[in-house]
Design a protein around this motif. Structure first.
Motif, PDB file in Angstrom:
ATOM      1  N   UNK A  69       0.807  -1.225   0.000  1.00 12.41           N
ATOM      2  CA  UNK A  69       0.000   0.000   0.000  1.00 12.41           C
ATOM      3  C   UNK A  69       0.835   1.268   0.000  1.00 12.41           C
ATOM      4  N   UNK A  70       2.109   1.146   0.378  1.00 12.61           N
ATOM      5  CA  UNK A  70       2.951   2.326   0.520  1.00 12.61           C
ATOM      6  C   UNK A  70       2.829   2.987   1.866  1.00 12.61           C
ATOM      7  N   UNK A  71       1.858   2.566   2.681  1.00 16.14           N
ATOM      8  CA  UNK A  71       1.622   3.165   3.998  1.00 16.14           C
ATOM      9  C   UNK A  71       2.304   2.409   5.117  1.00 16.14           C
ATOM     10  N   UNK A  72       2.338   1.067   5.023  1.00 17.60           N
ATOM     11  CA  UNK A  72       3.030   0.293   6.049  1.00 17.60           C
ATOM     12  C   UNK A  72       3.396  -1.066   5.461  1.00 17.60           C
ATOM     13  N   UNK A  73       4.322  -1.737   6.115  1.00 18.39           N
ATOM     14  CA  UNK A  73       4.846  -2.985   5.578  1.00 18.39           C
ATOM     15  C   UNK A  73       4.067  -4.219   5.958  1.00 18.39           C
ATOM     16  N   UNK A  74       3.004  -4.055   6.752  1.00 15.18           N
ATOM     17  CA  UNK A  74       2.216  -5.203   7.153  1.00 15.18           C
ATOM     18  C   UNK A  74       2.863  -5.977   8.292  1.00 15.18           C
ATOM     19  N   UNK A  75       2.325  -7.142   8.580  1.00 15.41           N
ATOM     20  CA  UNK A  75       2.813  -7.952   9.701  1.00 15.41           C
ATOM     21  C   UNK A  75       3.370  -9.294   9.230  1.00 15.41           C
ATOM     22  N   UNK A  76       3.719  -9.392   7.972  1.00 13.42           N
ATOM     23  CA  UNK A  76       4.225 -10.635   7.423  1.00 13.42           C
ATOM     24  C   UNK A  76       5.549 -11.082   8.001  1.00 13.42           C
ATOM     25  N   UNK A  77       6.336 -10.119   8.526  1.00  7.55           N
ATOM     26  CA  UNK A  77       7.629 -10.464   9.110  1.00  7.55           C
ATOM     27  C   UNK A  77       7.637 -10.302  10.628  1.00  7.55           C
TER      28      UNK A  77
END
Length: 393
Positions: A69-77
């Motif tokens: 999204x360009x807003x955050x990297x998510x929680x995948x890591x």
């Protein structure tokens, strides 16, 4: 994996941790009253511990995850899911890149400590710092360093924000958060007490100066000429700003103080941070010369014009320094004006909103400020049950 790059970033990681522990702790600790020095040490040390755990749990993933999204990297890591000893980030083991960036996530909320020392509740320090790192710092890291919306080709155009080592990411965010907390918290009951141990201040500043080679030189993420240049310009700016601060102090007040000299060092370091990967030594000299005067005048504005008790001048030194260095990248033609100013405005507005909301929310959970008696007696004995100096032993 490149062995030379890996060896250098291992050293740089240790140097950046050294900036907080013990550099920042001693620098800040020497500036407060003797009855509050252990509380400052406690804040810096506990923040280092808590941010490390939170960076592992979610911070790294938010900042450097694969979010689209360009807003955050998510929680995948989260909890380094999918990262092992063979995973790479560029030429580095990814777990080393994680550790290097973790030290930045440690020092950024630790910088804010200087705004609220001598009157803040310990519970507030921990809860606010943890939430602020996850909800303010980590997203900004993603925007600028993690491939997010402020990088090349993002919302500010083909040339994105140039911030080599944290003028916006670290210093603007921490400086603005510090100013807002100080304004809401209100002034100390006694604002005129001098630093209890200027020797600590000098030693801490010296440690910060040395550690900053890892901060800026390490941000090249390689053992090459770029890292060497970043270290060189960092040193030149720090040295020049120290002298210009002391000279300006001598002109205005008739005396150049040791505390002033080393505060100028930090102003020069903060100012060169965003530009350290782009400028040459002469440009660094110019940045440092201006920073020593500019940040000193900013101290006077915050204290006397705005009447805000930002106790250890976090905004005037780190915030103004980081903003100034970011602007100088465009002034020297090394970045786009639209991107540099746009990045400052977007991150500044985001930081202000998130910080204000977090202060109000966290204050509902744990007291923001200690009571008058605790402040008078000092936080060391009242909150932590210890004294820094036992004169009777």
């Amino acid at each position: 994996m490149n062995g030379a790059d890996t060896a250098w970033i291992i050293v740089a990681t240790a140097l950046v941790l050294f900036m907080t522990l013990p550099g920042l702790a001693l620098f800040y600790g020497g500036l407060v009253r003797a009855r509050n020095v252990l509380s400052v040490f406690m804040h810096c040390f506990s923040i280092a511990c808590l941010m490390s755990v939170l960076w592992l749990a979610a911070g790294y993933s938010i900042a450097f995850g694969d979010g689209t999204s360009g807003l955050w990297g998510g929680l995948g890591k989260a909890f380094l899911t999918g990262v092992d000893v063979d995973s790479l980030s560029g030429t580095l083991p990814e777990v080393l890149f994680f550790a290097f960036q973790m030290t930045f996530a440690i020092i950024t909320p630790a910088l804010i400590v200087g705004a609220y020392v001598e009157r803040v509740g310990f519970g507030f320090v921990l809860v606010f710092s943890g939430l602020w790192m996850l909800l303010c710092y980590a997203p900004v890291v993603h925007w600028i360093w993690g491939g997010g919306m402020l990088t090349d080709g993002g919302i500010l155009g083909e040339t994105g924000v140039r911030d080599f080592a944290g003028g916006i990411v670290v210093h603007e965010t921490a400086g603005l958060a510090a100013l807002i907390i100080a304004a809401i918290l209100g002034p100390r009951k006694n604002r005129t007490t001098p630093p209890h141990n200027p020797g600590y201040v000098m030693i801490g500043a010296a440690m910060l100066w040395v550690g900053w080679f890892g901060f800026n030189g390490g941000s090249q993420l390689a053992a090459d000429g770029g890292a060497a240049m970043a270290m060189t310009v960092t040193h030149i700016s720090a040295a020049t700003a120290s002298l210009s601060w002391a000279l300006w102090e001598r002109i205005k007040y008739g005396k150049a103080s040791m505390v002033g000299l080393v505060t100028g060092t930090i102003a020069g370091l903060a100012s060169i941070t965003p530009a350290s990967g782009y400028v040459d030594p002469v440009q660094a000299l110019i940045i440092g010369a201006i920073a020593g005067v500019l940040c000193q005048e900013a101290v006077n504005v915050v204290r006397n014009k705005l009447n805000i008790d930002d106790t250890l001048d976090v905004f005037a030194v780190h915030g103004v320094g980081g903003i100034f260095g970011t602007i100088m990248i465009a002034a020297f033609g090394l970045g786009a004006w639209t991107a540099q100013l746009g990045g400052l405005i977007i991150v500044g507005a985001f930081t202000a909103v998130v910080t204000f909301v977090l202060i109000k929310v966290v204050a509902l959970i744990t007291p923001l400020r200690v009571d008058a008696e605790t402040e008078t007696n000092g936080l060391d004995l009242s909150i932590h049950g210890e004294r820094a100096y036992d004169m009777s032993s």
